[in-house]
Every structure is written in structure tokens, then in C-alpha cells.
Design an enzyme around this catalytic site. Sequence first.
Site, PDB file in Angstrom:
ATOM      1  CE  LYS A 159      -3.834  -0.323   2.232  1.00 33.62           C
ATOM      2  NZ  LYS A 159      -3.947  -1.166   3.395  1.00 33.62           N
TER       3      LYS A 159
ATOM      4  CB  THR B  73      -7.720   1.478   8.273  1.00 32.69           C
ATOM      5  OG1 THR B  73      -6.973   0.846   7.229  1.00 32.69           O
ATOM      6  CG2 THR B  73      -7.816   2.965   7.974  1.00 32.69           C
TER       7      THR B  73
ATOM      8  CD  GLN C 166      -3.134   8.998   2.194  1.00 32.07           C
ATOM      9  OE1 GLN C 166      -3.718   7.974   2.536  1.00 32.07           O
ATOM     10  NE2 GLN C 166      -2.871   9.289   0.932  1.00 32.07           N
TER      11      GLN C 166
ATOM     12  CD  GLU D  79      -9.218   1.864  -0.424  1.00 35.08           C
ATOM     13  OE1 GLU D  79      -9.106   2.794   0.397  1.00 35.08           O
ATOM     14  OE2 GLU D  79      -8.875   0.690  -0.183  1.00 35.08           O
TER      15      GLU D  79
ATOM     16  CD  GLN E 223      -3.316   1.679  -1.847  1.00 38.56           C
ATOM     17  OE1 GLN E 223      -2.656   1.664  -2.874  1.00 38.56           O
ATOM     18  NE2 GLN E 223      -2.769   1.879  -0.660  1.00 38.56           N
TER      19      GLN E 223
ATOM     20  NE  ARG F 172      -5.863  -2.987  -2.296  1.00 40.00           N
ATOM     21  CZ  ARG F 172      -6.753  -2.199  -1.696  1.00 40.00           C
ATOM     22  NH1 ARG F 172      -7.954  -2.004  -2.230  1.00 40.00           N
ATOM     23  NH2 ARG F 172      -6.466  -1.599  -0.561  1.00 40.00           N
TER      24      ARG F 172
ATOM     25  CG  HIS G  89     -15.530 -38.376 -15.804  1.00 44.41           C
ATOM     26  ND1 HIS G  89     -15.589 -38.264 -14.426  1.00 44.41           N
ATOM     27  CD2 HIS G  89     -15.158 -39.637 -16.061  1.00 44.41           C
ATOM     28  CE1 HIS G  89     -15.245 -39.421 -13.895  1.00 44.41           C
ATOM     29  NE2 HIS G  89     -14.967 -40.261 -14.865  1.00 44.41           N
TER      30      HIS G  89
END
Length: 907
Positions: free
Chosen positions: A25, A137, A184, A300, A332, A334, A866
Site C-alpha cells: 500500500k 485502519t 496520511q 479508492e 489507494q 492496487r 465425465h
Amino acid sequence: MTHDTPLILPFTGIRAADLPKVGGKGANLGELAHAGFPVPPGFCLTTTAFQSFMDACPDPEALYAMLETPGSGEIEALRQAGARIRSTLLAVPVPPAVAAAVREAWQEAGREHAYAVRSSATAEDLPQASFAGQQDTFLNVRGAESLLDAVRRCWESLFTDRAILYRAKNGFPHREVQLSVIVQRMVPAETSGILFTADPLTGHRHTLAIDASFGLGEALVGGLVTPDTYRVDKRTGAVIERRIADKVTGILAQEGGGTRQVALEEAQRKQAALTESQVLALAELGTRIETHYGSPQDIEWAIVNPESVIPSKAQQSPSPSTPTNQGIYILQSRPITSLYPIEGLPSPDGSLHVYFSLGHQQSMTRAMAPLSLSSVQLLMPIGRQEGGAGNTVVRASAGRLFADITIPLRHPVLRRGILGLLSQLDALAPEAARQVIRRPEFRRPHGLRPSFGSLRWVSGLFRRVLGSLWWRNLSGFRARTNALMDDFVEETSCRLAAESPRPARLQAVRETLPQVFPFFLNWVPEAAAGIAATRLLPRLARRWLSVEQCEALTLGIPGNVVNEMNLAIGDMADLARETPQLAGACSDLGADGQAWLQQAAQIPGSGPFIAAWEAFMARYGMRGPAEIDILMPRWHEDPLPLLQVIAGAVQNQAGAHRTRQEAFIRGRQAAFEPLLAKAGRGPLGWARARLFSRLYHTMTEVGGMREHHKLLAVRILGVVKNALREMAGQLVAEGKLQQADDLWFLTWDELPAIWEGVDQDWEGLVAQRRADLDRWQQLTPPLIVTSDGESPAVRYRVEDAPPGALLGNPVSMGVVEGVAHVIRDPQREQLAPGEILVAEFTDPGWTPLFINAGGLVLEVGGPLTHGAVVAREYGIPAIVGVRGATGALQTGQRVRVDGNRGVVEVL
């Protein structure tokens, strides 16, 4: 990581490569800030600070040892260990040097501001595992002491139950995961949410999805509110979907620190959280971030009003702390780890292409190693590239094979055949394909121009099918085919053994694989006629027979190699039971099947069992789970799973398997005799009787040959594997490979190069591919996927299904109640008599488990795959295509499997 790393790093001093110092992060935030995206300013406590904290514990090694003792599946033991660790860490103060560094950085950043304090693990926000939400957080933190307390609690959250269990499940060593803490500047968000640069539901790479709600994003992330949803076509910038939810609650920062949950006013609840211009601004920003990283992103974001914009320092230009003109901040970004990779599924002509998962067709969806993939591509009769092992029709992506079915889907006649075939493999597949066909970007001319020669070849095969179905005498055809297959396997084995072990043998092995499919044509038309007869006979008989009698008509058909294999397994169990000492030894197989067989051979009276075992191995020893994957061990390599099945069958009544098979045969004959008598009456009765007799002849002579082609392919792959293992041993002896199993991680195009000693980092290449295979095994491949990455969302519907029931495609009639047993590895797990087998898929290597199964629930499959075929042969209720069954059902639950309606109910 060394202690030379500073305790604190500002965002402006962090790049993506700094992940070991500041976690996933933190590295992403630094990278975004450096690239000029609007990120609120802040700093990170590095992993050096975390290590300093852990070193301050009385005995940190003992803490980690608590987590290493239990296995990954011992949930309660891991939870107890985590509780003890957290209790210990909460009593450990923040080291003085770290506390001083935090205070200094906090004062420089602005002591008057509120901050978000967030955890950032080194195993977080990775392409292969997100670890999203595993650590804690803390929002709206004010004051130095509150900040230090939040930092310590972030460190401690590395050992929450969810974080520990997530690491255990994904195979991340606890000691190797370090934690950074992000501090932050807090954004006073009026609106916040999540943005996916690819559709998280369908995987469509050109569709961007936005969720938005009022207040801080914690309400949305924590599932407290149903957000507004927006979808944007990134190619055109158009908003293609907008859903405004009833947003009941929100989370707001409260004065003095912390947050509070509030009920939104009635007028605001149903108000759109975003304006049209804000949606488009978010989409444009998300697209730029995706371009920067080169992969789809989970982002985010927060929006503030102009008066709340964080002031930037004059020397920063552009400033990462400055929002867009819409007041947007990025909190953020990711990688989206849930998307199935489509790098191997391109559009060769710029139009939309459709791919079908061959793993679903083969009832084997696990990822395969490179040599396994390229071996199957060589087997395929179409799309092979001249002089290479690649394939333009059968492509590989993330360890799975997909067939490009675009051209036949564009053809008005072939489309019907393809959709019909898909319906037999999975009931939802045709609707998924139809959704794609309706896309404007799919519609193009099919471009097929069949030659006279190809039409003549196809018509010849069609005449053989019709002849076999309606007039040819097929008596003895199956026996002749079995002998033909045996000769082909023996000739191939002798030919490869006769070649020198140098490149000549490698070329011979490679040339063997493309010869297999043409050899199938010795019997496939006849087998197709048998399958057609098996479907036609009960359908035409409905006028004269009951549903149960029609079902009985197709049971106990001779010649099915899977059924014959299971009967042979039951016979071996009966032979073992006849010798008490041998039967007793079956209860203690140990961990080495080969060693047990050597010991069993010394037991007086074991001769018949050993002889039967050797005969079984000669015909079926190359079979096993996921057998189209050349890497997977065969029964002759690892006999323990098969021995475990035999040991379980020893506990059954002697001859029970033969009794059941004979009952199926008697039931089939008992249904056919009245059919002839009833249908033969009245006008044209003689013609109907002749028709049914003909279909019955075709069905009983060649209707059981549906698995012959698979058996031959697996037997040839076994011969090929033996030759490759010998060559791998020579490559290891010459120092060209580190270990023999490394060979499976190369492709057929690469084998000549390593054999000839081409200078390349083969060791590094193999290591990377091993890691890729491990990562790909965690992914669920889509049944239908486009070159845009879209897997259309389709669902079963049963209107009167009980609440919470799982729905699927019923493929074998009947209703059964029993204890569910979720099995993922048939080589290590067994089924107790009467248990409900729940699995992602089954292939012939799983068939021995059916001996004890009371019912079957599969995530993958259709009427002709199968598991469905074997379930009908065994007369057990079965439902396939039950999405997410292995996660929704748990071993030990009592369930009802309704094979008539396709409903699985937890009792």
C-alpha cells in the site's frame, strides 16, 4: 531489508520498488504521488520501525513459533495463537527512537491536521494476492499520543485472526511478512468509493465500474451501505449503467478524533452520490492510473468540496496533494487480483473473439505446466503452427487451454451445432455465448470457404455415422478397436525406444502427438452413432415406457472403459478380501504405495491379487486425476490413491459391484422387451420394432465407446512421458537442468534449445514458471471468455427452490440425502459409503470415488461430461454446474441433492 533503511519515509521519497520497505500500500501511494496523481500527503513508518518494535518483545521467536506449530487447516489453534500474540504485543511500548521519529514527521506534516493511519504489509496489494482488509485502519487520528497508539495497533493487527488465516491459506510464511504503517492527511470526504478499471463481475477490460456513497469510504468497504453503482465504457467515455441505491447510513469524521456512523436524511438517501461530470472525471483518472501501472486497478477515491482542498506547497509542481478540478483525491490503487488473465487470448483481427475453456470440456479446470499445455496443443488437429508447437485455435492463458470458437459462432449453420455442443457440456454456456454474439463488435463475416476436399472428407465421416446407426453389423467392432488401440500403443512405444536418446528421439516424440487424433477416426464415427442411438432410443420410447424405464434403457451399456475400470477395481478388492492377512494389511497402507505392494506380494495367498493388479496397471496404470496434464502422477507412479480406494472397497460386501452392474443389465433388458412388445402392435408395428431393435444393437455394441479416444490419448501421453523422463535424467546429468521435474516447465519449442546447450537462464525461467503455476492454481477459469476479458454472467433459475439452496444442472435423476464431503484432491481423500461427493470437477482419475458415492455435486460440467456420465451409469443423483459449491458446502453438512430439479439444499 537492513537497519540502514530510515524509520520514516515521506511519500515523495517512495517508489514502487520500495515495497520491501513500506509494503504494498505504501509503495503504491508513493508511486502515485511521484507520477503526479492527486494523493493526500503523508509518510510511512518503514518495516525497519516494525522490526524494531518486534525486537522489543520479550521473545519474538517464540511468538512466531506459535504460528508455525499448527497446520494451515487448524483454524482454532491458529486463532488461539493469534490471541496470545496480540495480547503480548499490546503490552510492548513503541520504541523511543521510533516514537521520536514519528513525532518529528508529524510536526513537519502539520500537527493541526487529522490523519488516517493505515497498515501496509509487504505481502499486500500484490498482483497475485491483495490481502485487502487483512490489517487495521484508524481514521481521523489527532494528536501525537493517539497517533503512536494507532501505529502500535496497526503493528499488532498483523496478527489478527483474518490476517493469520489469510497468510496460511495463501502460503505466505508468517516470519517473512513485514508491516509498514502509513500516516496520511485525512481527507474530509463528502463522497467516496471504489473504482475498478475492469468490470469485477464479468471481467470486461473495457468497462469501468464505480461504487459511491456519501461520507467516508469505510461505510462502503465495511458493507454498511448499499452504494450507487456506475459503469462506463472506457472506449467511448459513455456512462452505460447507473443505479441509485437507498443509502441509509454514512460514516463521518467527528470533532476531536475518530468517526461516527450517522443515519442519512431522507432526501439524501436516494440522491445520486455523483454527478455525470464527476463520474466521467473519475473514469478518466482511473484509466490514466491503469495505463500507468499497465494492468487493471482497484482504486479508492474521495471527493471534497473546494473549501476543503488540502493546500499544496508552492515548490511542488504538479503537487500530488492537489485534487482534480472535481475535488477528487486518490487514496489507494492496487492490482485487481480476481480477474482471470487474458494475455494469451488475443483478438487476431481487432474484432471480438470468443474462447471456450477446454478444461471444462475435459472436466479438469486446474492449471497445467507449460509442457502439458503445449503437448495438448500438439494433439489438436486444427490450429497447429507449421514448425512450432503453438496453436492459433487452442490457446493457453494462466495455465489453462481455451478454444477460439469465434468463426463457427459467426456461421449461421455451425452456430447451432456449437451451441448444442456447449449445452451438453454446461447448461449455462449457450446463453453466455449468445450474450457475446449480440455484441456489435462481434458481428463480422465468418470467412469460411470450405474446399471440395474438406467437404468430401466430412461427408465421408457422416456416411460412416449414418451407416453405423442404421444398417451396418457392428458385432465385434469394439473388440477389434481395442486390439487396434493396443497395437498402436505398442508400436509407438517400440518406435520411440528404438530412437537414440539425443535430438532424434525428441523429434520422434514430438511427431507422435499429432498422429493421435487421426487415429481416433478408426472408431469415432461408430462411437458417435452409438451415442446418437443412446439418446434416440429412450426419447422415442417415451410413448410406451415410463420415465424410469426409459432411464433404465441406457444403463449397463457394455464397453465403457471407465465402468470396466471400476469393475476391475472391485474385483481386486474381492481378491484382497479372500486372503485375511492381505485384507488386514489394507487397513494400514502407510505413506508409500510402492512399498506396500512389495510387502503385500510376500503375503501367502496374495498371488491372484498381485496378478490382477499387474494386469490393471498394464491397461490403466497411466490413468490418474487430471490425466491430460502430463506433469501429474499416474497410478503406476503413485499407486497409493488407488490402493486407498481398494482398501475402502474391501469393507463392502463381496461382489457388490458386479451385482449392481448385473442389475443394470437386467433392468435394461427388462425395459427393452416390453418396448418391443408394445411398440410392435398395430399398424406399422413391425417397422417400429425393427427401428428399436436396430437402435438397441448400435447402442449395446458401440454406445459405450465414448471414452475410448480419451483412453488412447492418455496411454500415448504415458508413453511420451516415459520418454521425456529419460531425457530429463540425461539433461540433469549434463548439468542443463537442476532437477528432472524442471522439464515440465519448458515448452516443446524450448526443448531443442536446452538440449543443444543454448545459453539462457533456464533455472530462472523454470523458477518463475513454477511460481506462476502456483499462483494460477488459485484462480477459477471462466467457462466462456472473450478477448476483452468478459465472462458473461448467467445463472440457473428454479422458481420454487428453497431459500439459500444452490442451483445447478440436473444430469442424473433421483433425490438423495446424505453427508457432504468436499474433495479437492482425490489422491489423498476418500469417500465413505453413502456420502455426497462435492467437487469442482471430476475426470476418469476420480472414478474410483464413485463406488461409495450416494450423490454428486460438481461446480463444472454438463450432461455429457465425465461426472454426469458415470453418475448415470451408477444410478446416483447428480447435479453439475453448481457455481461455488466447494465453498458454499462444507464437509459434514447434511444435504439433499435433488437430481430431478437441480437443487442442492443444506439440511
